[in-house]
Design an enzyme around this catalytic site. Sequence first.
Site, PDB file in Angstrom:
ATOM      1  N   ILE A  22       0.920  -1.559   0.025  1.00  8.09           N
ATOM      2  CA  ILE A  22       0.115   0.262   0.167  1.00  8.09           C
ATOM      3  C   ILE A  22       1.053   0.824   0.188  1.00  8.09           C
ATOM      4  CG2 ILE A  22       0.139   0.656   2.554  1.00  8.09           C
ATOM      5  CD1 ILE A  22      -3.061   1.085   2.245  1.00  8.09           C
ATOM      6  N   LYS A  23       2.468   1.310   0.778  1.00  7.31           N
ATOM      7  CA  LYS A  23       2.895   2.348   0.799  1.00  7.31           C
ATOM      8  C   LYS A  23       3.241   2.738  -0.611  1.00  7.31           C
ATOM      9  CE  LYS A  23       4.100   2.176   4.985  1.00  7.31           C
ATOM     10  NZ  LYS A  23       3.184   3.620   5.932  1.00  7.31           N
TER      11      LYS A  23
END
Length: 431
Positions: A22-23
């Site tokens: 998700i980063k």
Amino acid sequence: MTRELPCTVLAKVEFFNPGNSIKDRMAVRMVEEAEKDGRLKPGGTLVEGTSGNTGMGLALAAIVKGYRCIFATTDKQSKEKVDILKAVGAEVIVCPTNVEPEDPRSYYSVAARLAKEVPNAFYVNQYDNLANRDAHYEQTGPEIWEQTEGKITHLIVATGTGGTVTGAGKYLKEKNPDIQVWAIDSYGSLLKKYHETGELDMSEVYPYITEGIGEDFVPQNYDMSVIDKFEKVTDKDGAVMARRITKEEGIFVGYSAGSAVSGLVQLKHLLKPEDVVVVIFHDHGSRYVGKVYNDQWMMERGFLDVKTVKDVVNGRRNVPLVTLNPDEKVSDAIGKMKKFDIEHIPVLQNNEVVGAISESGLFSRLIDQPELKDAAVKQVMQASFPVVGLETPIDKLTIFINKENGAVLTKDESGNHHIVTKYDIIQALGK
């Protein structure tokens, strides 16, 4: 796994992003914001303190945009993360975990120092860079709202920098103020107590193993008013749950996903049948193959409840090992097999294993040569049984115990030999 919960549980799986986490969302957003306002110039260097996933997102963006990357990380992060960062061209500096954030050796301090020393560098600072939470306000939150058709009632996030939980949570609460946002924290982190009391209690801080969540300070990305509840999860529970998700759901997840679901299960008494819960699965299990998905690593930390050779030995501690001397007769071996109702006997000389006698091996020899019953054991003995460590998992013994070899040996802490046979394994696994 989540079948024990009374409600609908949905996972937002984020490892389909280019960097498998998700980063990637906030990494690109932080780079582009810095380009817009001139903090990041052509040919510049991205400097960041990262647990791995943010670094991966930044490194991919740097490849596309032509930047150099220098990342500081901690020695508790998985080797896979460090190797992957190096593979995509980043320079990685590994710093000690168990130091204060202000300590010049901490990965926060090292990153901040490098940003000042390296020419044309931009210190990304995901913790205090508000483009982090903006990315999730603009992307993650709207996606969850649309994908659940506005039915979401709870958002569950294992949180570290605060960007995901604050950004996505803020958007969702604007759409429906009744949505509950639950943040999952780790023991050893101060975030839960800070949320509940507003106090920065450093006595809450101590070393922990879980990667990517919890903090020993409060990043500026947090807006604690968005979060309704914090729940702490142990290192063991997060790791064990990650393995369960992978095995039971077929979704190969990282450590924080296990923590998120474990925290959700701990709070199941607050859920109702009509609730629709969304849990963020931050990253991919391939980042943790050497840790969470490694049996030895799990056992060394007491995270894996598996039966070992030691369990078998302890279960019959008062039963002496039957042995033979190389000079005893084969008839003596047969007599001991009958007396003790056993099939395998190690042959010892001066407390050292020199061979083995098995019922099946003797049978085939005596059929052809009955006179061997008067021979010395050393004339007919087989090779020694394999020797394994006390901590060897029972299910790993199939490597050694097979049709040709019916037992293994081990030594306890006092140097005494013990034997484990096929029968012992069946008995242990049946308990």
